[in-house]
Design an enzyme around this catalytic site. Sequence first.
Site, PDB file in Angstrom:
ATOM      1  N   GLU A   1     -27.891 -59.912 -95.024  1.00 60.51           N
ATOM      2  CA  GLU A   1     -27.056 -60.767 -95.879  1.00 60.51           C
ATOM      3  C   GLU A   1     -27.877 -61.443 -96.974  1.00 60.51           C
ATOM      4  O   GLU A   1     -29.102 -61.346 -97.011  1.00 60.51           O
ATOM      5  CB  GLU A   1     -26.331 -61.797 -94.998  1.00 60.51           C
ATOM      6  CG  GLU A   1     -25.383 -61.103 -94.023  1.00 60.51           C
ATOM      7  CD  GLU A   1     -24.503 -62.058 -93.238  1.00 60.51           C
ATOM      8  OE1 GLU A   1     -24.765 -63.283 -93.240  1.00 60.51           O
ATOM      9  OE2 GLU A   1     -23.554 -61.558 -92.613  1.00 60.51           O
TER      10      GLU A   1
ATOM     11  N   GLU B   1     -24.397 -50.155 -91.536  1.00 61.78           N
ATOM     12  CA  GLU B   1     -24.158 -48.715 -91.679  1.00 61.78           C
ATOM     13  C   GLU B   1     -24.834 -48.179 -92.927  1.00 61.78           C
ATOM     14  O   GLU B   1     -25.448 -47.108 -92.920  1.00 61.78           O
ATOM     15  CB  GLU B   1     -22.652 -48.434 -91.777  1.00 61.78           C
ATOM     16  CG  GLU B   1     -21.859 -48.703 -90.523  1.00 61.78           C
ATOM     17  CD  GLU B   1     -21.395 -50.153 -90.404  1.00 61.78           C
ATOM     18  OE1 GLU B   1     -22.018 -51.054 -91.021  1.00 61.78           O
ATOM     19  OE2 GLU B   1     -20.415 -50.390 -89.685  1.00 61.78           O
TER      20      GLU B   1
ATOM     21  N   CYS C   1     -24.208 -53.892 -95.422  1.00 60.16           N
ATOM     22  CA  CYS C   1     -23.805 -53.625 -94.037  1.00 60.16           C
ATOM     23  C   CYS C   1     -24.839 -52.753 -93.326  1.00 60.16           C
ATOM     24  O   CYS C   1     -25.550 -51.964 -93.969  1.00 60.16           O
ATOM     25  CB  CYS C   1     -22.477 -52.876 -94.001  1.00 60.16           C
ATOM     26  SG  CYS C   1     -21.079 -53.815 -94.595  1.00 60.16           S
TER      27      CYS C   1
ATOM     28  N   CYS D   1     -16.585 -51.095 -92.280  1.00 62.77           N
ATOM     29  CA  CYS D   1     -15.743 -51.569 -93.372  1.00 62.77           C
ATOM     30  C   CYS D   1     -15.388 -50.394 -94.302  1.00 62.77           C
ATOM     31  O   CYS D   1     -15.951 -49.300 -94.183  1.00 62.77           O
ATOM     32  CB  CYS D   1     -16.460 -52.672 -94.148  1.00 62.77           C
ATOM     33  SG  CYS D   1     -17.705 -52.056 -95.295  1.00 62.77           S
TER      34      CYS D   1
ATOM     35  N   CYS E   1     -18.305 -48.746 -96.191  1.00 61.66           N
ATOM     36  CA  CYS E   1     -19.155 -47.929 -95.319  1.00 61.66           C
ATOM     37  C   CYS E   1     -18.449 -46.633 -94.924  1.00 61.66           C
ATOM     38  O   CYS E   1     -19.096 -45.596 -94.791  1.00 61.66           O
ATOM     39  CB  CYS E   1     -19.576 -48.723 -94.086  1.00 61.66           C
ATOM     40  SG  CYS E   1     -20.708 -50.059 -94.504  1.00 61.66           S
TER      41      CYS E   1
ATOM     42  N   ASN F   1     -27.319 -55.366 -90.482  1.00 62.68           N
ATOM     43  CA  ASN F   1     -26.820 -55.976 -91.714  1.00 62.68           C
ATOM     44  C   ASN F   1     -27.826 -56.968 -92.286  1.00 62.68           C
ATOM     45  O   ASN F   1     -28.511 -57.684 -91.550  1.00 62.68           O
ATOM     46  CB  ASN F   1     -25.419 -56.588 -91.559  1.00 62.68           C
ATOM     47  CG  ASN F   1     -25.230 -57.470 -90.364  1.00 62.68           C
ATOM     48  OD1 ASN F   1     -25.840 -57.265 -89.320  1.00 62.68           O
ATOM     49  ND2 ASN F   1     -24.389 -58.471 -90.497  1.00 62.68           N
TER      50      ASN F   1
HETATM   51  N1  THU Z   1     -20.808 -55.799 -91.546  1.00 62.03           N
HETATM   52  C1  THU Z   1     -21.525 -54.674 -91.264  1.00 62.03           C
HETATM   53  O1  THU Z   1     -22.746 -54.690 -91.223  1.00 62.03           O
HETATM   54  N2  THU Z   1     -20.832 -53.550 -91.020  1.00 62.03           N
HETATM   55  C2  THU Z   1     -19.469 -53.462 -91.037  1.00 62.03           C
HETATM   56  O2  THU Z   1     -18.946 -52.364 -90.956  1.00 62.03           O
HETATM   57  C3  THU Z   1     -18.662 -54.671 -91.128  1.00 62.03           C
HETATM   58  C4  THU Z   1     -19.369 -55.858 -91.629  1.00 62.03           C
HETATM   59  C5  THU Z   1     -21.546 -57.018 -91.824  1.00 62.03           C
HETATM   60  C6  THU Z   1     -21.459 -57.496 -93.247  1.00 62.03           C
HETATM   61  C7  THU Z   1     -21.730 -58.967 -93.087  1.00 62.03           C
HETATM   62  O3  THU Z   1     -23.125 -59.163 -93.040  1.00 62.03           O
HETATM   63  C8  THU Z   1     -21.164 -59.314 -91.735  1.00 62.03           C
HETATM   64  O4  THU Z   1     -21.035 -58.069 -91.042  1.00 62.03           O
HETATM   65  C9  THU Z   1     -19.797 -59.991 -91.778  1.00 62.03           C
HETATM   66  O5  THU Z   1     -18.934 -59.325 -92.597  1.00 62.03           O
END
Ligand code: THU
Length: 161
Positions: A63, A74, A72, A111, A114, A61
């Site tokens: 940010e 994925e 994310c 999520c 994704c 991920n």
């Molecule tokens: N996140 C992912 O990378 N994948 C997911 O399926 C769930 C959430 C990340 C997004 C953000 O950077 C952090 O996790 C918290 O939500």
Amino acid sequence: MTSEIIIKYHEITDFGLLSDSERILMDKAIKISKSAYAPYSQFYVGVAMILENNEIIIGNNQENASFPCGVCAERVALSTANTNYPNIKIKTVAITATSKNFNLLEPVGPCGLCRQVLIESESRQNYNIELLLFNDNKVVKFASAKDLLPFYFNETKLKRT
Ligand code: THU
């Protein structure tokens, strides 16, 4: 009429039952989760996927101070795979996460965004993508991303019948 949807998945707690290729994928997902750029959530997600040509694609991920710009793990990995190998099928995707702030007692599922993007990849390659969601003590295995998103939206809804 009442209907029900049954979702089949396997829970594996004996890691000895995993194949070498599954273990390699999981190790790569753990490794890449450690370099996720997640200064705001301190939630580190790692993804490793194997393609039908045995190439392994990784993602974590990314940010942003402007939170919605974050991506994310994925979708980072899927975009990398679909950009570099648009005609090679994705076979299996391993997903893991850790948090600096709390213990994740169960494997983390992707999520909603994704899930939708995973399903688009399945549709375009016309081949189900197996998912391995895992943490230190459990792997949850799904045969298709569609199992995680009942009533998903897809291209057929955009076509005139
Ligand atoms: N996140 C992912 O990378 N994948 C997911 O399926 C769930 C959430 C990340 C997004 C953000 O950077 C952090 O996790 C918290 O939500």
